[in-house]
Design a protein around this motif. Structure first.
Motif, PDB file in Angstrom:
ATOM      1  N   THR A  47       1.001  -1.236   0.007  1.00 37.99           N
ATOM      2  CA  THR A  47       0.125   0.110  -0.034  1.00 37.99           C
ATOM      3  C   THR A  47       0.754   1.173   0.095  1.00 37.99           C
ATOM      4  N   THR A  48       2.132   1.008  -0.226  1.00 31.81           N
ATOM      5  CA  THR A  48       2.975   2.037  -0.267  1.00 31.81           C
ATOM      6  C   THR A  48       3.220   2.818  -1.818  1.00 31.81           C
ATOM      7  N   PRO A  49       3.709   4.049  -1.962  1.00 37.91           N
ATOM      8  CA  PRO A  49       3.755   4.725  -3.144  1.00 37.91           C
ATOM      9  C   PRO A  49       4.731   4.022  -3.957  1.00 37.91           C
ATOM     10  N   GLY A  50       4.706   4.111  -5.431  1.00 34.46           N
ATOM     11  CA  GLY A  50       5.415   3.384  -6.302  1.00 34.46           C
ATOM     12  C   GLY A  50       5.178   3.857  -7.822  1.00 34.46           C
ATOM     13  N   VAL A  51       5.886   2.952  -8.666  1.00 29.10           N
ATOM     14  CA  VAL A  51       5.704   3.158 -10.322  1.00 29.10           C
ATOM     15  C   VAL A  51       5.407   1.746 -10.615  1.00 29.10           C
ATOM     16  N   TYR A  52       4.463   1.788 -11.746  1.00 29.74           N
ATOM     17  CA  TYR A  52       4.221   0.468 -12.179  1.00 29.74           C
ATOM     18  C   TYR A  52       4.036   0.369 -13.686  1.00 29.74           C
ATOM     19  N   LEU A  53       4.261  -0.705 -14.174  1.00 25.36           N
ATOM     20  CA  LEU A  53       4.416  -0.829 -16.059  1.00 25.36           C
ATOM     21  C   LEU A  53       3.351  -2.097 -15.988  1.00 25.36           C
ATOM     22  N   PHE A  54       2.479  -1.683 -17.154  1.00 22.36           N
ATOM     23  CA  PHE A  54       1.657  -2.719 -17.496  1.00 22.36           C
ATOM     24  C   PHE A  54       2.362  -3.213 -18.928  1.00 22.36           C
ATOM     25  N   SER A  55       2.174  -4.507 -19.232  1.00 21.11           N
ATOM     26  CA  SER A  55       3.096  -4.878 -20.458  1.00 21.11           C
ATOM     27  C   SER A  55       2.159  -6.249 -20.996  1.00 21.11           C
ATOM     28  N   LYS A  56       2.353  -6.357 -22.242  1.00 20.77           N
ATOM     29  CA  LYS A  56       2.019  -7.781 -22.772  1.00 20.77           C
ATOM     30  C   LYS A  56       3.101  -8.501 -23.454  1.00 20.77           C
ATOM     31  N   GLY A  57       3.666  -9.470 -22.916  1.00 19.70           N
ATOM     32  CA  GLY A  57       4.777 -10.323 -23.283  1.00 19.70           C
ATOM     33  C   GLY A  57       6.225  -9.254 -23.169  1.00 19.70           C
ATOM     34  N   ASP A  58       6.707  -9.093 -23.990  1.00 23.41           N
ATOM     35  CA  ASP A  58       7.920  -7.990 -24.087  1.00 23.41           C
ATOM     36  C   ASP A  58       7.582  -6.942 -24.678  1.00 23.41           C
ATOM     37  N   GLU A  59       6.213  -6.382 -24.655  1.00 29.69           N
ATOM     38  CA  GLU A  59       5.713  -5.036 -25.064  1.00 29.69           C
ATOM     39  C   GLU A  59       5.252  -4.139 -23.956  1.00 29.69           C
ATOM     40  N   ALA A  60       6.169  -3.046 -23.464  1.00 26.81           N
ATOM     41  CA  ALA A  60       5.684  -2.356 -22.493  1.00 26.81           C
ATOM     42  C   ALA A  60       4.602  -1.498 -23.169  1.00 26.81           C
ATOM     43  N   LEU A  61       3.686  -1.048 -22.407  1.00 24.42           N
ATOM     44  CA  LEU A  61       2.266  -0.376 -22.749  1.00 24.42           C
ATOM     45  C   LEU A  61       2.026   0.766 -21.904  1.00 24.42           C
ATOM     46  N   TYR A  62       2.230   0.803 -20.518  1.00 27.23           N
ATOM     47  CA  TYR A  62       1.613   1.857 -19.866  1.00 27.23           C
ATOM     48  C   TYR A  62       2.322   2.201 -18.539  1.00 27.23           C
ATOM     49  N   VAL A  63       3.115   3.241 -18.249  1.00 30.77           N
ATOM     50  CA  VAL A  63       3.752   3.440 -16.931  1.00 30.77           C
ATOM     51  C   VAL A  63       2.687   4.382 -16.353  1.00 30.77           C
ATOM     52  N   GLY A  64       2.648   4.147 -14.851  1.00 30.22           N
ATOM     53  CA  GLY A  64       1.993   4.792 -13.919  1.00 30.22           C
ATOM     54  C   GLY A  64       2.771   5.109 -12.727  1.00 30.22           C
ATOM     55  N   GLN A  65       2.283   6.036 -11.871  1.00 34.62           N
ATOM     56  CA  GLN A  65       2.798   6.343 -10.453  1.00 34.62           C
ATOM     57  C   GLN A  65       1.669   6.339  -9.574  1.00 34.62           C
ATOM     58  N   THR A  66       1.853   6.153  -8.417  1.00 34.45           N
ATOM     59  CA  THR A  66       0.696   6.626  -7.371  1.00 34.45           C
ATOM     60  C   THR A  66       1.294   6.348  -6.101  1.00 34.45           C
ATOM     61  N   ARG A  67       0.497   7.099  -4.984  1.00 35.34           N
ATOM     62  CA  ARG A  67       0.775   7.108  -3.688  1.00 35.34           C
ATOM     63  C   ARG A  67       0.478   5.748  -2.900  1.00 35.34           C
ATOM     64  N   ASN A  68      -0.345   4.864  -3.735  1.00 32.84           N
ATOM     65  CA  ASN A  68      -0.848   3.548  -2.925  1.00 32.84           C
ATOM     66  C   ASN A  68      -0.872   2.411  -4.375  1.00 32.84           C
ATOM     67  N   LEU A  69       0.022   1.577  -4.173  1.00 33.11           N
ATOM     68  CA  LEU A  69       0.094   0.628  -5.247  1.00 33.11           C
ATOM     69  C   LEU A  69      -1.085   0.073  -5.237  1.00 33.11           C
ATOM     70  N   ARG A  70      -1.324  -0.604  -4.231  1.00 34.52           N
ATOM     71  CA  ARG A  70      -2.603  -1.635  -4.398  1.00 34.52           C
ATOM     72  C   ARG A  70      -3.827  -1.254  -4.525  1.00 34.52           C
ATOM     73  N   THR A  71      -4.241  -0.201  -4.187  1.00 27.08           N
ATOM     74  CA  THR A  71      -5.471   0.697  -4.568  1.00 27.08           C
ATOM     75  C   THR A  71      -5.322   0.879  -6.006  1.00 27.08           C
ATOM     76  N   ARG A  72      -4.253   1.528  -6.570  1.00 28.10           N
ATOM     77  CA  ARG A  72      -4.120   2.077  -7.926  1.00 28.10           C
ATOM     78  C   ARG A  72      -4.168   0.803  -8.881  1.00 28.10           C
ATOM     79  N   LEU A  73      -3.539  -0.329  -8.616  1.00 35.45           N
ATOM     80  CA  LEU A  73      -3.643  -1.419  -9.387  1.00 35.45           C
ATOM     81  C   LEU A  73      -5.036  -1.993  -9.425  1.00 35.45           C
ATOM     82  N   ASN A  74      -5.427  -2.154  -8.258  1.00 36.08           N
ATOM     83  CA  ASN A  74      -6.917  -2.856  -8.155  1.00 36.08           C
ATOM     84  C   ASN A  74      -7.841  -1.885  -9.088  1.00 36.08           C
ATOM     85  N   ASN A  75      -7.875  -0.350  -8.734  1.00 36.26           N
ATOM     86  CA  ASN A  75      -8.657   0.360  -9.716  1.00 36.26           C
ATOM     87  C   ASN A  75      -8.399   0.053 -11.212  1.00 36.26           C
TER      88      ASN A  75
END
Length: 166
Positions: A47-75
């Motif tokens: 539930t800490t701040p961080g940066v995340y990356l969504f990808s399909k296989g080797d293709e990076a698609l979206y980078v985001g940042q948040t104050r709460n990783l769990r909440t943001r990724l669940n959203n």
């Protein structure tokens, strides 16, 4: 020191920027080597701040940042999330809806209520939930913000990371 106007340049700010940007390659390596799997398959998302990356296989698609990783990724991956919570899926839906000829000149709220667009949005939310996501914890808001842009540029996720906010 000034640059063509009377607004002062603060050397301390420049030093902070130099320090933060000197960490970008190491942070990118950490993000790229973090465990990648669908959000639901991660055993524990902090539930800490961080940066995340969504990808399909080797293709990076979206980078985001948040104050709460769990909440943001669940959203991002909840099929019931609205357009303001599942923003990546909304962008994916816009790309697909554009190809299908859906009028995208309307507001996000109006688009979400449009039957044709809603179908694309629902499919996009399911697709994002199946994508791999990896993340790193990062406390500093300045570092997170700069790293989000750096990672987006370096991984070429600009199809969905346009940084246009309004």
């Amino acid at each position: 020191m000034t640059l063509g106007c009377t607004l002062p340049i603060h050397d301390a700010g420049r030093e902070i920027f130099r320090e933060v940007t000197s960490e970008m390659d190491a942070l990118l390596n950490s993000l790229r080597s973090a465990p990648a799997m669908p959000t639901a398959d991660h055993s524990e998302i902090p539930t800490t701040p961080g940066v995340y990356l969504f990808s399909k296989g080797d293709e990076a698609l979206y980078v985001g940042q948040t104050r709460n990783l769990r909440t943001r990724l669940n959203n991002h991956t909840n099929p019931l999330s609205r357009e303001n919570k599942a923003s990546f899926a909304f962008l994916v839906a816009k790309t697909e809806a554009r190809k299908a000829g859906v009028d995208l000149s309307r507001t996000r709220k109006v688009l979400e209520g449009d039957e044709d667009f809603a179908r694309h949005f629902g499919e996009a939310k399911l697709g994002v939930a199946e994508m791999d996501v990896r993340f790193i914890q990062m406390e500093g808001a300045i570092s997170r913000s700069i790293f989000e842009i750096y990672a987006s540029l370096t991984l070429d996720t600009l199809l969905y990371n346009s940084f246009e906010t309004h």
